[in-house]
Write an enzyme that holds these catalytic residues in place. Sequence first.
Site, PDB file in Angstrom:
ATOM      1  N   ALA A  46      -2.490   8.390   3.831  1.00 11.52           N
ATOM      2  CA  ALA A  46      -2.191   8.622   2.420  1.00 11.52           C
ATOM      3  C   ALA A  46      -3.188   8.059   1.415  1.00 11.52           C
ATOM      4  O   ALA A  46      -3.226   8.534   0.277  1.00 11.52           O
ATOM      5  CB  ALA A  46      -0.800   8.077   2.102  1.00 11.52           C
ATOM      6  N   GLY A  93      -4.014   7.853  -2.494  1.00 12.43           N
ATOM      7  CA  GLY A  93      -2.707   8.143  -3.060  1.00 12.43           C
ATOM      8  C   GLY A  93      -2.610   9.397  -3.895  1.00 12.43           C
ATOM      9  O   GLY A  93      -1.532   9.695  -4.430  1.00 12.43           O
ATOM     10  N   LYS A 135      -2.554  12.615  -3.053  1.00  8.24           N
ATOM     11  CA  LYS A 135      -1.594  13.580  -2.502  1.00  8.24           C
ATOM     12  C   LYS A 135      -0.196  12.984  -2.453  1.00  8.24           C
ATOM     13  O   LYS A 135       0.801  13.682  -2.676  1.00  8.24           O
ATOM     14  CB  LYS A 135      -2.058  14.040  -1.127  1.00  8.24           C
ATOM     15  N   GLU A 167      -0.866   4.202   5.419  1.00  8.27           N
ATOM     16  CA  GLU A 167      -2.317   4.063   5.522  1.00  8.27           C
ATOM     17  C   GLU A 167      -2.620   2.961   6.528  1.00  8.27           C
ATOM     18  O   GLU A 167      -2.105   1.841   6.413  1.00  8.27           O
ATOM     19  CB  GLU A 167      -2.919   3.717   4.155  1.00  8.27           C
ATOM     20  N   ARG A 217      -7.166  -0.270   1.955  1.00  5.61           N
ATOM     21  CA  ARG A 217      -6.866   1.036   1.364  1.00  5.61           C
ATOM     22  C   ARG A 217      -5.362   1.203   1.142  1.00  5.61           C
ATOM     23  O   ARG A 217      -4.930   1.863   0.188  1.00  5.61           O
ATOM     24  CB  ARG A 217      -7.408   2.150   2.257  1.00  5.61           C
ATOM     25  N   CYS A 256     -11.390  17.285   4.322  1.00  8.15           N
ATOM     26  CA  CYS A 256     -12.403  17.588   3.308  1.00  8.15           C
ATOM     27  C   CYS A 256     -13.758  17.794   3.980  1.00  8.15           C
ATOM     28  O   CYS A 256     -14.801  17.471   3.415  1.00  8.15           O
ATOM     29  CB  CYS A 256     -12.474  16.490   2.249  1.00  8.15           C
TER      30      CYS A 256
END
Length: 483
Positions: free
Chosen positions: A116, A119, A121, A139, A144, A237
């Site tokens: 996640a 954050g 999304k 996470e 993070r 991505c």
Amino acid sequence: MKSDLGEECDSFLESLDGDRYQALRINSIKGQNFQNLEEDGEKEGKSKEGREKCSCFFHLTPVPWAENGFYYEAEDAPGKHPYHEAGVYYIQEPSAMAPAGLLEVQPGEHVLDLCAAPGGKSTQLGAAMKGQGLLVCNEINPSRAKILSENVERMGIVNALVTNETADRLAEVFPDYFDKILVDAPCSGEGMFRKNEEAGKEWSPENVAMCAERQDEILDCAAAMLRQGGRMVYSTCTFAIEEDEGSIARFLMRHPEFHVIRVENQIPEGTILMPGKAESIGETKDTLSQELQTQLQNTIRLWPHRLKGEGHYAAVLQKDGDTTPGYHALSVNGLEKGISPKEYTDYLSFEKENLRIHLTGKFYKFGDQLYLMPEEMPSLKGLKVLRPGLHLGTLKKNRFEPSHALALALNAEQVAHSLNLSAESDEIRDYLKGQTLNTSVIEGLQKGGEKGWYLVCVDGFSTGWGKFAGGILKNHYPKGLRK
């Protein structure tokens, strides 16, 4: 990329040398929590208000595939604006807004964002859930995970459980548990090349292979946690086929109980510009059935030379079977019991004096920290937890001190005392720096102000606490956030 894109490769490479597109997503739940959530959710209400106010300061144009998503110009600098600290919007890469929308979460569901951080999304999913149900944001990286938890707080999300766990540990605790799961998997980051030059320097074929192997493991864990009939979105991505169509092909061969859902009609025309490719997915390409190849062609690629964004890959998956509507499974350790009202009497006194609402539900203590748990909160036994719901504040000796998270989740109508400042004023900037507010503001409070906690707002959006006594509004904006 030449092999994958053919004659389009030159356009793709040229796009990486161009300027990147920047966007923000208006927070539709800001100020809506606790009261009439379902009714407010049917209105554009706060979302429309936030959009209109942001339009006064920024040059906004819609992101076609994202509700409440808007491009802005570099000169706008929204990260430096007081609205950012108030959680009015989340700055998010436009392509990255697509996967959460594809998950189609509904209020009241059990939802997992497995990878996640930071954050974007998760907060998008939280907005769609309107404070109802359970959102687990996980996470694996501790630093993070902390950033993730801070962003959940800033956006005023009240129904999130933030964990710092491995995927396999969560799978042990939550078998067949979630209605919806988002797997925005760690990847080789080819879609980050334009945004981050270091991402290009760190790329290697070996890293692609390592990421693909890790994605297989994460997807297997996610499959075990999804209930029958549940929906899962896998996204990256990167443009590496081994990590995109390859990961989905390998997953479907391991898990025939899943199939890809075609979603072209869910995104405006022109945004799905090239379907996922069934070719060149590595060692498995010669073993693919025609049915599997067709499923891969129903996955999604957003290309940076075809749209205004850095690019993304997404596949929408559904698990065979069905579940009785409204049924929710229990985690292996059952539900968290919470504490008795006797253990938070100081909070109840604070609430009576300073709030116009009464919070109901299960309360939970982490040491001297008090939380309001989400609906059907699973037992936290054996889990590394950063945020078990809404952080209400600290139980001190014979008194209660409200948290910054509570301030960001409230609105002026829900508190006994509030102070509204203009986004263009020096006072709001002084407040965000932790300074004492200037004389004119203090005089305004002295004329009719009562002692107690004040919700400090910027143009009606809650920003933090101040405590008024002795003619002074003591600044309670967190020291770690001051600028």
